[in-house]
Write a protein that holds these residues in place. Structure first.
Motif, PDB file in Angstrom:
ATOM      1  N   GLN A  88       1.349   2.215 -10.784  1.00 58.95           N
ATOM      2  CA  GLN A  88       2.646   2.550 -10.200  1.00 58.95           C
ATOM      3  C   GLN A  88       2.513   2.788  -8.693  1.00 58.95           C
ATOM      4  O   GLN A  88       3.386   2.394  -7.920  1.00 58.95           O
ATOM      5  N   GLU A  89       1.420   3.426  -8.272  1.00 59.56           N
ATOM      6  CA  GLU A  89       1.217   3.708  -6.855  1.00 59.56           C
ATOM      7  C   GLU A  89       1.087   2.411  -6.054  1.00 59.56           C
ATOM      8  O   GLU A  89       1.634   2.298  -4.960  1.00 59.56           O
ATOM      9  N   GLU A  90       0.349   1.436  -6.601  1.00 62.77           N
ATOM     10  CA  GLU A  90       0.203   0.148  -5.921  1.00 62.77           C
ATOM     11  C   GLU A  90       1.545  -0.561  -5.807  1.00 62.77           C
ATOM     12  O   GLU A  90       1.856  -1.158  -4.770  1.00 62.77           O
ATOM     13  N   LYS A 114       6.142  -2.056  -2.411  1.00 63.59           N
ATOM     14  CA  LYS A 114       7.609  -2.147  -2.478  1.00 63.59           C
ATOM     15  C   LYS A 114       8.077  -3.218  -3.461  1.00 63.59           C
ATOM     16  O   LYS A 114       8.980  -4.006  -3.174  1.00 63.59           O
ATOM     17  N   VAL A 115       7.451  -3.228  -4.623  1.00 64.07           N
ATOM     18  CA  VAL A 115       7.853  -4.161  -5.682  1.00 64.07           C
ATOM     19  C   VAL A 115       9.124  -3.607  -6.326  1.00 64.07           C
ATOM     20  O   VAL A 115       9.144  -2.454  -6.748  1.00 64.07           O
ATOM     21  N   CYS A 150       2.872  -8.783 -14.828  1.00 65.24           N
ATOM     22  CA  CYS A 150       2.485  -9.770 -13.817  1.00 65.24           C
ATOM     23  C   CYS A 150       2.625  -9.222 -12.399  1.00 65.24           C
ATOM     24  O   CYS A 150       2.460  -9.968 -11.431  1.00 65.24           O
ATOM     25  N   ALA A 151       2.899  -7.959 -12.254  1.00 63.63           N
ATOM     26  CA  ALA A 151       3.099  -7.368 -10.927  1.00 63.63           C
ATOM     27  C   ALA A 151       1.836  -7.446 -10.084  1.00 63.63           C
ATOM     28  O   ALA A 151       1.921  -7.561  -8.854  1.00 63.63           O
ATOM     29  N   ASN A 169       3.625 -11.782  -2.491  1.00 64.96           N
ATOM     30  CA  ASN A 169       4.560 -11.310  -1.470  1.00 64.96           C
ATOM     31  C   ASN A 169       3.877 -11.106  -0.129  1.00 64.96           C
ATOM     32  O   ASN A 169       4.473 -11.378   0.925  1.00 64.96           O
ATOM     33  N   LYS A 170       2.623 -10.650  -0.129  1.00 67.63           N
ATOM     34  CA  LYS A 170       1.881 -10.509   1.129  1.00 67.63           C
ATOM     35  C   LYS A 170       1.679 -11.862   1.781  1.00 67.63           C
ATOM     36  O   LYS A 170       1.837 -12.016   2.995  1.00 67.63           O
TER      37      LYS A 170
END
Length: 104
Positions: A14-16, A21-22, A30-31, A38-39
């Motif tokens: 969750q922190e990652e 900002k997902v 798959c996050a 996104n990067k």
């Protein structure tokens, strides 16, 4: 972290996901693939022909999740249909609604 009903594990914490900002709707199994995608997109100014490998891997992961959910739902529907059929047979005393003829 284990997700009930899924064969894939949550790799991103969750922190990652908060740090990257997902959006909430994309915080699935798959996050961990979406964060580097996104990067890459931001680094390449969202050019569509860039980051193809990352996008392909992420979309394949999402596809596999969808197919897994579809198969699970299909099994549930089949079980419900069997239960409904068994209930109808019990209700009718095991006698079929349409009698079989001698020639059939």
């Amino acid at each position: 972290m284990e997700v009930p009903g899924s064969s894939k594990k949550m790799i991103a914490t969750q922190e990652e996901m908060v740090a990257a900002k997902v959006p909430l709707g994309y915080r699935d199994q798959c996050a961990h693939l979406l964060i580097p995608l996104n990067k890459c997109r931001q680094a390449e100014f969202f050019l569509p022909w860039k980051c193809e490998d990352e996008r392909h891997v992420y979309e394949k992961c999402e596809y596999e999740l969808v197919m897994e959910r579809m198969l699970a739902m299909q099994k549930i529907r089949e079980e419900e249909a069997k239960a409904k059929q068994n209930k109808l047979q019990e209700k009718n005393g095991g006698v079929p609604l349409i009698p079989k003829t001698a020639n059939a």
